[in-house]
Every structure is written in structure tokens, then in C-alpha cells.
Design an enzyme around this catalytic site. Structure first.
Site, short mmCIF file in Angstrom:
data_model
loop_
_atom_site.label_atom_id
_atom_site.label_comp_id
_atom_site.label_asym_id
_atom_site.label_seq_id
_atom_site.Cartn_x
_atom_site.Cartn_y
_atom_site.Cartn_z
N ASP A 1 0.83 -1.16 0.08
CA ASP A 1 -0.02 0.07 -0.01
C ASP A 1 0.93 1.34 -0.19
O ASP A 1 1.91 1.29 0.39
CB ASP A 1 -0.99 0.09 1.15
N GLU B 1 0.12 -1.44 5.86
CA GLU B 1 1.08 -0.86 6.48
C GLU B 1 0.83 0.66 6.81
O GLU B 1 1.09 1.07 7.96
CB GLU B 1 2.50 -1.20 5.86
#
Length: 387
Positions: free
Chosen positions: A75, A137
Site C-alpha cells: 500500500d 502498513e
């Protein structure tokens, strides 16, 4: 059909997927699955509860202990409102710099590993390389724990290398991050009768000031200074980033909420700070309820990312120092998934291409020089595992 990519081509492919944390990362994962499958490499998904996002891990090489896990998150942070000069989801090269969201933080590390899968296979390594790709994350390291739990019984690795941007320096420690949302419910009255009401804004202000006072206490302390001197700053910080509340200037606020984070030294327990914060909130809540029994304070934990602790004779640190030749001491104040891998029983280090100063910024970039340094590093790792 078997496909081959250079590191730069693979980076461009990964960046082309809009994996801002609010979106699903599954299209990127499907691409990686198909790519690995074209090279005869099986992979394993570890999905979130509703199946909208997933981790992925895979093993290249023999089914033996002592390999290395290469860890990266899929991400990226949003680009909304940022003044980009190029399409953030297309890699554009200018004067030796590769622009695009995620080039530095941190799709390059994973792109290098994926591009080198054919070389890993041809090297006939005696110990395996495991690829570990996580989700979410950037919003609290939410995905990695379930992946680590799935891997731990099956993957007995010598080292985990978390490829966050360190300019290929060996980072052996970083602070933890505890993210909180505090909601205060007050009692509305006309401000001329403020003594009969409870202002959620006033109470929230006291809680915000508690953060500042606690941080100033930390700054004034001198114990363990040598252990923490490398951190900037060398103490645990507490910060409130967003606050909102109230209805009108002449009404005691019914609601106020704010977000905050504690960036704790790896030698400290973030739960100690949370316990102290909750205790102070309880004192304030009791005062509020003496005026209005319905008044309350709620504190929710958005995310708790453990710090990365310096290991005594850690195998991951030893391995990466031998490959890079970097023997200096480095720590960072930003968080990674390294502490989660340590909690899962793995020796872990942080080392990857790129500069953290570029992370999350408009016109984020990675230099071609750093990309090549990352390729050289992983090729030396492959050689080591084949020897």
C-alpha cells in the site's frame, strides 16, 4: 507465458496499481501471483476478514531452514491535494530520478526482488528466499501480523530484511507507534451558564495538554541517554494531529474528538503511556459526570506498531552488514513492520533503497542509482544463499 522484467520495468508495473490504503490491493496481488506462477513459484494469500485485501508470501528455492525473508508493503499513501508534476501512478524518469507514488516508499524493494526471481531460480540456492508482501502498513501495519502468524510455523528463516527506504544503510532500531482516537462527550448549555454544562472542547484541551506535558517530561529525562542518543529526538514523543468539535461560540461543546500518536523508544513500553493516559482521562471523566452523568471520554487504539529493538549478535544484522559493508550504527524514528517480525520470532533488520525524505511527498522519487544499489544488494544475497 513466462514473463521477464527488469527492476525498473517491474517498479513501473507495481506503481501502476493504485494501492492507496483506502483501496483494495488485490489487483496488484493477482499480478504478482500470475507472474510467480509463470516461473513455477507457488504463493500463499492471507486475507483480511472481508476478503478485500490480502497479504501474499512465496518461497523461491529449497524447502529448508535458514533462508531469508524479503518484506515489503504493497500500500501507499494518498496523493489527494498534492501538486504532482506527473501522473503519480506512472513511473516517469527525469535526470536519473524515477518519479511515482511508492517509488521510494516502498515498491522498489519488492520490485527488485520480483524482477530477480528468474535469477533466484537459476542460482539453485541452497537456502531459500521468501517474499512477503503485506497490506495496510501505512495505516498502522495492520496486515503483517496475520501473514507472520501464517508463515512462522512453516518458514524458519535466518533473517528478515524489511526493505523500507534507508539509502541501503543498515537500520537496527526504530521507534514504536501507538495511534489513538479520543472522543469526549460533554453536555450542551448556553455559554452564559457554562458552570451547568460540560464543554467537550475544554476537556479535550486538557487531554491534549497532557500529551505536551508528558513529552516535555521525557525530553528532560537523561537516563538511558547513551542507548537512545542515536534517535532524533532521543526520547518518546506524543503528538496530536487532528482535532474537531463544538457547535457554536456560545454553546458548551457537546462533542470533541482528536487523533494522537505516541512514538515510543524501543526500550519503553507504549502500554505504560496508554495506562497513564487512561488514568488521567478517568479523573477528568469523574469531574465531568459530577456535573452531567452522561458525559464521558472514550479512547480507542487505532494501531499499535512495536519498535524495532537492537538485537544482541542478531543474525539479520550480521548478514546484511556483511553484504553491504556498512558497520555504522543507524536508527530511525519512523515505524516499519520490523518489530512485528521480531515479535514473531524472526531476527530482523531494516535496509532498502531510497530516501525516507521522499516518502509521502508530492513528486516522490527514487534515484536510478539507489535502484541499482538495491539490485546489487539482492544479487549478492542470492550469491550468498547459493554458496
Amino acid at each position: 507465458m513466462t514473463k521477464y522484467y527488469s527492476a525498473k520495468e517491474m517498479l513501473a508495473k507495481l506503481v501502476s496499481f493504485d494501492t492507496v490504503s483506502r483501496n483494495s490491493n488485490i489487483p496488484l496481488i493477482e499480478f504478482v501471483e500470475n507472474y510467480l506462477n509463470s516461473h513455477g513459484v507457488a504463493s500463499h494469500r492471507v486475507q483480511n476478514s472481508d476478503g478485500t485485501k490480502t497479504n501474499l508470501w512465496a518461497t523461491i528455492g529449497p524447502d529448508t531452514d535458514g533462508g531469508v525473508i524479503l518484506s515489503g508493503h504493497t500500500d501507499v499513501v494518498p496523493v489527494d491535494g498534492q501538486p504532482w508534476d506527473t501522473d503519480p501512478f506512472e513511473v516517469v524518469e527525469k535526470e536519473g530520478l524515477l518519479y511515482g507514488r511508492g517509488t521510494a516508499d516502498m515498491k522498489a524493494f519488492s520490485a527488485i526482488a520480483l524482477s530477480l526471481v528468474p535469477e533466484m531460480i537459476n542460482a539453485k540456492m541452497k537456502r531459500p528466499i521468501h517474499l512477503a508482501l503485506s497490506y495496510d502498513e501505512e495505516i498502522g501495519c495492520l496486515g503483517a501480523p496475520s501473514m507472520i502468524e501464517d508463515m512462522a510455523p512453516k518458514v524458519k528463516a535466518e533473517a528478515v530484511i524489511v526493505g523500507e527506504p534507508t539509502m541501503m544503510k543498515v537500520v537496527s532500531g526504530h521507534k514504536g507507534a501507538l495511534g489513538l482516537t479520543t472522543r469526549v462527550r460533554g453536555f450542551e448549555v448556553h455559554s452564559s451558564l457554562v458552570h451547568t454544562g460540560v464543554s467537550a472542547v475544554h476537556v479535550a484541551a486538557k487531554l491534549v495538554v497532557w500529551h505536551e506535558q508528558k513529552m516535555l517530561e521525557n525530553k528532560a529525562r537523561t537516563e538511558n541517554l547513551s542507548e537512545n542518543a542515536l534517535f532524533n529526538p532521543p526520547y518518546t514523543t506524543l503528538h496530536c494531529g487532528v482535532i474537531e468539535g463544538g457547535t457554536a461560540h456560545n454553546i458548551t461543546a457537546k462533542d470533541c474528538s482528536f487523533s494522537s500518536d505516541f512514538r515510543t523508544l524501543p526500550s519503553e513500553n507504549p502500554m505504560d503511556y496508554l495506562d497513564a493516559y487512561r488514568a488521567y482521562a478517568k479523573e477528568l471523566e469523574a469531574e465531568m459526570q459530577r456535573v452531567a452523568p452522561s458525559a464521558k471520554i472514550e479512547i480507542d487504539v487505532r494501531g499499535n506498531v512495536p519498535g524495532c529493538r537492537r538485537e544482541v549478535d542478531g543474525s539479520a544484522e550480521r548478514l546484511v552488514r556483511q553484504i553491504t559493508g556498512d558497520n555504522a550504527e543507524h536508527v530511525v524514528s519512523y515505524g516499519t513492520e520490523a518489530g512485528q517480525f521480531q515479535d514473531g520470532g524472526y531476527s530482523t533488520i531494516v535496509c532498502g533503497p531510497g530516501d525516507i525524505a521522499q516518502a509521502h511527498a508530492a513528486n516522490e522519487y527514487l534515484s536510478v542509482e539507489q535502484l541499482n544499489a538495491g539490485v546489487d544488494f539482492q544479487r549478492r544475497l542470492i550469491e550468498r544463499l547459493a554458496s
